[in-house]
Design a protein around this motif. Structure first.
Motif, PDB file in Angstrom:
ATOM      1  N   GLY A 271       5.743   8.779  -5.750  1.00  0.00           N
ATOM      2  CA  GLY A 271       4.803   7.694  -5.999  1.00  0.00           C
ATOM      3  C   GLY A 271       5.203   6.350  -5.430  1.00  0.00           C
ATOM      4  N   TYR A 272       6.323   6.289  -4.734  1.00  0.00           N
ATOM      5  CA  TYR A 272       6.761   5.010  -4.165  1.00  0.00           C
ATOM      6  C   TYR A 272       5.813   4.525  -3.070  1.00  0.00           C
ATOM      7  CZ  TYR A 272      11.157   6.199  -6.497  1.00  0.00           C
ATOM      8  OH  TYR A 272      12.095   6.555  -7.415  1.00  0.00           O
ATOM      9  N   GLY A 273       5.297   5.456  -2.284  1.00  0.00           N
ATOM     10  CA  GLY A 273       4.391   5.084  -1.190  1.00  0.00           C
ATOM     11  C   GLY A 273       3.131   4.424  -1.696  1.00  0.00           C
ATOM     12  N   ILE A 274       2.510   5.018  -2.701  1.00  0.00           N
ATOM     13  CA  ILE A 274       1.276   4.439  -3.238  1.00  0.00           C
ATOM     14  C   ILE A 274       1.554   3.107  -3.920  1.00  0.00           C
ATOM     15  CG2 ILE A 274       1.312   5.757  -5.402  1.00  0.00           C
ATOM     16  CD1 ILE A 274      -1.802   4.688  -3.426  1.00  0.00           C
ATOM     17  N   ASP A 275       2.689   3.000  -4.602  1.00  0.00           N
ATOM     18  CA  ASP A 275       3.039   1.720  -5.233  1.00  0.00           C
ATOM     19  C   ASP A 275       3.230   0.632  -4.183  1.00  0.00           C
ATOM     20  OD1 ASP A 275       2.944   2.896  -7.728  1.00  0.00           O
ATOM     21  OD2 ASP A 275       5.123   3.101  -7.925  1.00  0.00           O
ATOM     22  N   ALA A 276       3.947   0.957  -3.117  1.00  0.00           N
ATOM     23  CA  ALA A 276       4.178  -0.021  -2.046  1.00  0.00           C
ATOM     24  C   ALA A 276       2.862  -0.382  -1.356  1.00  0.00           C
ATOM     25  CB  ALA A 276       5.175   0.542  -1.033  1.00  0.00           C
ATOM     26  N   TRP A 277       2.020   0.619  -1.110  1.00  0.00           N
ATOM     27  CA  TRP A 277       0.740   0.370  -0.449  1.00  0.00           C
ATOM     28  C   TRP A 277      -0.149  -0.532  -1.309  1.00  0.00           C
ATOM     29  CZ3 TRP A 277      -0.589   0.928   4.376  1.00  0.00           C
ATOM     30  CH2 TRP A 277      -1.927   0.890   4.742  1.00  0.00           C
ATOM     31  N   ASN A 278      -0.233  -0.252  -2.610  1.00  0.00           N
ATOM     32  CA  ASN A 278      -1.048  -1.091  -3.495  1.00  0.00           C
ATOM     33  C   ASN A 278      -0.504  -2.509  -3.586  1.00  0.00           C
ATOM     34  OD1 ASN A 278      -3.230   0.547  -4.227  1.00  0.00           O
ATOM     35  ND2 ASN A 278      -1.994   1.629  -5.735  1.00  0.00           N
TER      36      ASN A 278
ATOM     37  N   LEU B 117      -3.053   9.877   4.315  1.00  0.00           N
ATOM     38  CA  LEU B 117      -4.457  10.032   3.910  1.00  0.00           C
ATOM     39  C   LEU B 117      -4.577  10.061   2.388  1.00  0.00           C
ATOM     40  CD1 LEU B 117      -5.570  12.647   6.578  1.00  0.00           C
ATOM     41  CD2 LEU B 117      -6.286  10.252   6.445  1.00  0.00           C
ATOM     42  N   LYS B 118      -3.628  10.699   1.720  1.00  0.00           N
ATOM     43  CA  LYS B 118      -3.624  10.725   0.257  1.00  0.00           C
ATOM     44  C   LYS B 118      -3.402   9.325  -0.306  1.00  0.00           C
ATOM     45  CE  LYS B 118      -1.541  13.014  -3.710  1.00  0.00           C
ATOM     46  NZ  LYS B 118      -0.553  14.007  -4.166  1.00  0.00           N
ATOM     47  N   VAL B 119      -2.498   8.572   0.295  1.00  0.00           N
ATOM     48  CA  VAL B 119      -2.255   7.186  -0.144  1.00  0.00           C
ATOM     49  C   VAL B 119      -3.532   6.366  -0.004  1.00  0.00           C
ATOM     50  CG1 VAL B 119      -1.035   5.045   0.466  1.00  0.00           C
ATOM     51  CG2 VAL B 119       0.235   7.184   0.222  1.00  0.00           C
ATOM     52  N   PHE B 120      -4.227   6.512   1.123  1.00  0.00           N
ATOM     53  CA  PHE B 120      -5.497   5.790   1.295  1.00  0.00           C
ATOM     54  C   PHE B 120      -6.451   6.107   0.151  1.00  0.00           C
ATOM     55  CE2 PHE B 120      -5.180   5.862   6.257  1.00  0.00           C
ATOM     56  CZ  PHE B 120      -4.244   4.839   6.223  1.00  0.00           C
ATOM     57  N   ARG B 121      -6.632   7.383  -0.132  1.00  0.00           N
ATOM     58  CA  ARG B 121      -7.577   7.776  -1.186  1.00  0.00           C
ATOM     59  C   ARG B 121      -7.134   7.295  -2.565  1.00  0.00           C
ATOM     60  NH1 ARG B 121      -7.572  12.261   2.126  1.00  0.00           N
ATOM     61  NH2 ARG B 121      -6.155  13.399   0.768  1.00  0.00           N
ATOM     62  N   LEU B 122      -5.850   7.437  -2.868  1.00  0.00           N
ATOM     63  CA  LEU B 122      -5.351   7.019  -4.184  1.00  0.00           C
ATOM     64  C   LEU B 122      -5.427   5.503  -4.383  1.00  0.00           C
ATOM     65  CD1 LEU B 122      -2.243   9.353  -4.626  1.00  0.00           C
ATOM     66  CD2 LEU B 122      -4.439   9.474  -5.841  1.00  0.00           C
ATOM     67  N   SER B 123      -5.446   4.751  -3.298  1.00  0.00           N
ATOM     68  CA  SER B 123      -5.553   3.297  -3.412  1.00  0.00           C
ATOM     69  C   SER B 123      -7.006   2.835  -3.391  1.00  0.00           C
ATOM     70  CB  SER B 123      -4.764   2.615  -2.291  1.00  0.00           C
ATOM     71  OG  SER B 123      -5.324   2.921  -1.031  1.00  0.00           O
ATOM     72  N   ASN B 124      -7.927   3.767  -3.539  1.00  0.00           N
ATOM     73  CA  ASN B 124      -9.363   3.485  -3.620  1.00  0.00           C
ATOM     74  C   ASN B 124      -9.970   3.073  -2.281  1.00  0.00           C
ATOM     75  OD1 ASN B 124     -11.547   3.727  -5.385  1.00  0.00           O
ATOM     76  ND2 ASN B 124     -11.670   1.523  -5.664  1.00  0.00           N
ATOM     77  N   MET B 125      -9.285   3.375  -1.180  1.00  0.00           N
ATOM     78  CA  MET B 125      -9.866   3.113   0.125  1.00  0.00           C
ATOM     79  C   MET B 125     -10.925   4.181   0.396  1.00  0.00           C
ATOM     80  SD  MET B 125      -6.589   1.968   2.421  1.00  0.00           S
ATOM     81  CE  MET B 125      -7.527   0.989   3.606  1.00  0.00           C
TER      82      MET B 125
END
Length: 76
Positions: free
Chosen positions: A3-10, A36-44
């Motif tokens: 989950g570090y990637g999504i946290d950093a991206w957000n 692509l998963k990070v994009f989707r999880l960040s509501n993009m």
């Protein structure tokens, strides 16, 4: 995978939107499933596909683009 990637991206999205930016776009190769998963999880939201933009191992790979507007950030 922790989950570090999504946290950093957000965090990056939040910092950009704090500067009064209206829209953020990002793109990656269609085979970059973690991004692509990070994009989707960040509501993009999906915005475009450009065919055959990359060569990877002698294969043509599409570019996938996503976007998010300031008003959509953090809405889930």
């Amino acid at each position: 995978g922790k989950g570090y990637g999504i946290d950093a991206w957000n965090l990056a999205i939040s910092l950009i939107f704090s500067k009064k930016i209206r829209k953020i776009t990002a793109g990656t190769m269609s085979l970059n499933y973690p991004m692509l998963k990070v994009f989707r999880l960040s509501n993009m939201k999906f915005e475009y596909k450009k065919k055959n933009q990359f060569l990877y191992n002698n294969n043509e790979i599409d570019l996938i683009g996503y976007r998010i507007y300031r008003n959509d950030h953090k809405k889930k």
